[in-house]
Design a protein around this motif. Structure first.
Motif, mmCIF file in Angstrom:
data_model
loop_
_atom_site.group_PDB
_atom_site.id
_atom_site.type_symbol
_atom_site.label_atom_id
_atom_site.label_comp_id
_atom_site.label_asym_id
_atom_site.label_seq_id
_atom_site.Cartn_x
_atom_site.Cartn_y
_atom_site.Cartn_z
ATOM 1 N N GLY A 63 0.777 -1.227 0.000
ATOM 2 C CA GLY A 63 0.000 0.000 0.000
ATOM 3 C C GLY A 63 0.808 1.276 0.000
ATOM 4 N N ARG A 96 -3.526 4.099 2.568
ATOM 5 C CA ARG A 96 -3.904 3.010 3.447
ATOM 6 C C ARG A 96 -2.956 1.848 3.231
ATOM 7 N NH1 ARG A 96 -9.476 -0.504 3.826
ATOM 8 N NH2 ARG A 96 -8.613 -1.430 1.925
ATOM 9 N N SER A 118 -1.729 -2.017 4.096
ATOM 10 C CA SER A 118 -2.322 -3.294 4.474
ATOM 11 C C SER A 118 -1.228 -4.257 4.910
ATOM 12 C CB SER A 118 -3.080 -3.904 3.301
ATOM 13 O OG SER A 118 -4.148 -3.075 2.883
ATOM 14 N N THR A 163 -6.138 -9.440 7.901
ATOM 15 C CA THR A 163 -5.509 -8.185 7.481
ATOM 16 C C THR A 163 -5.630 -7.112 8.555
ATOM 17 O OG1 THR A 163 -6.000 -8.674 5.165
ATOM 18 C CG2 THR A 163 -5.466 -6.394 5.712
ATOM 19 N N TYR A 169 -4.934 -2.902 8.843
ATOM 20 C CA TYR A 169 -4.780 -1.709 8.019
ATOM 21 C C TYR A 169 -4.185 -0.566 8.844
ATOM 22 C CZ TYR A 169 -8.182 -4.256 5.187
ATOM 23 O OH TYR A 169 -8.831 -5.214 4.460
ATOM 24 N N GLN A 176 -4.534 3.358 8.180
ATOM 25 C CA GLN A 176 -5.019 4.505 7.402
ATOM 26 C C GLN A 176 -4.215 5.724 7.826
ATOM 27 O OE1 GLN A 176 -7.459 4.721 4.915
ATOM 28 N NE2 GLN A 176 -6.741 6.836 4.718
#
Length: 121
Positions: A7, A18, A20, A76, A78, A80
């Motif tokens: 990402g 974002r 991952s 997963t 994340y 952000q």
């Protein structure tokens, strides 16, 4: 557990990305995951972490701009990242350990390969 971070990219200041972190294995829900970053010439530093039960912790530099979350159905986690700044430029790594989240590099047992984030001014 094997981790794959992705990402990253080249963005301008103020943009969002974002990241991952996808994990292998069938017991991902038992793991805490942390995000760290390493800028050129600097040591790797903690950014954010999420525990197995969704508690979160952030570095001061990330608080208010970065949000960590997880989707166990996709194995997963994340990250952000909003309102990116040139000083956010670094290689971002995800790491995992069982159960509780921690903020020190040495407390994590498994590491991904890193994804590069470059923020231009």
């Amino acid at each position: 557990v094997q981790l794959q971070a992705s990402g990253g990219g080249l963005v301008q200041a103020g943009d969002s990305l974002r990241l991952s972190c996808v994990a292998s294995g069938r017991t991902f829900e038992r793991y805490a995951v942390g995000w760290f970053r390493q800028a050129p010439g600097k040591e790797r530093e903690f950014q954010a972490a999420i525990s197995w039960d969704d508690r979160t912790n952030y570095a001061a530099s990330a608080k208010g701009r970065f949000t960590i979350s997880r989707d166990n159905s996709k194995n997963t986690v994340y990250l952000q990242m909003n309102s990116l700044k040139p000083e956010d430029t670094a290689i971002y790594y995800c790491a995992a350990r069982l159960w509780a989240m921690m903020t020190m590099n040495g407390d994590y047992d498994y590491w991904g390969q890193g994804t590069v984030v470059t923020v231009s001014s």
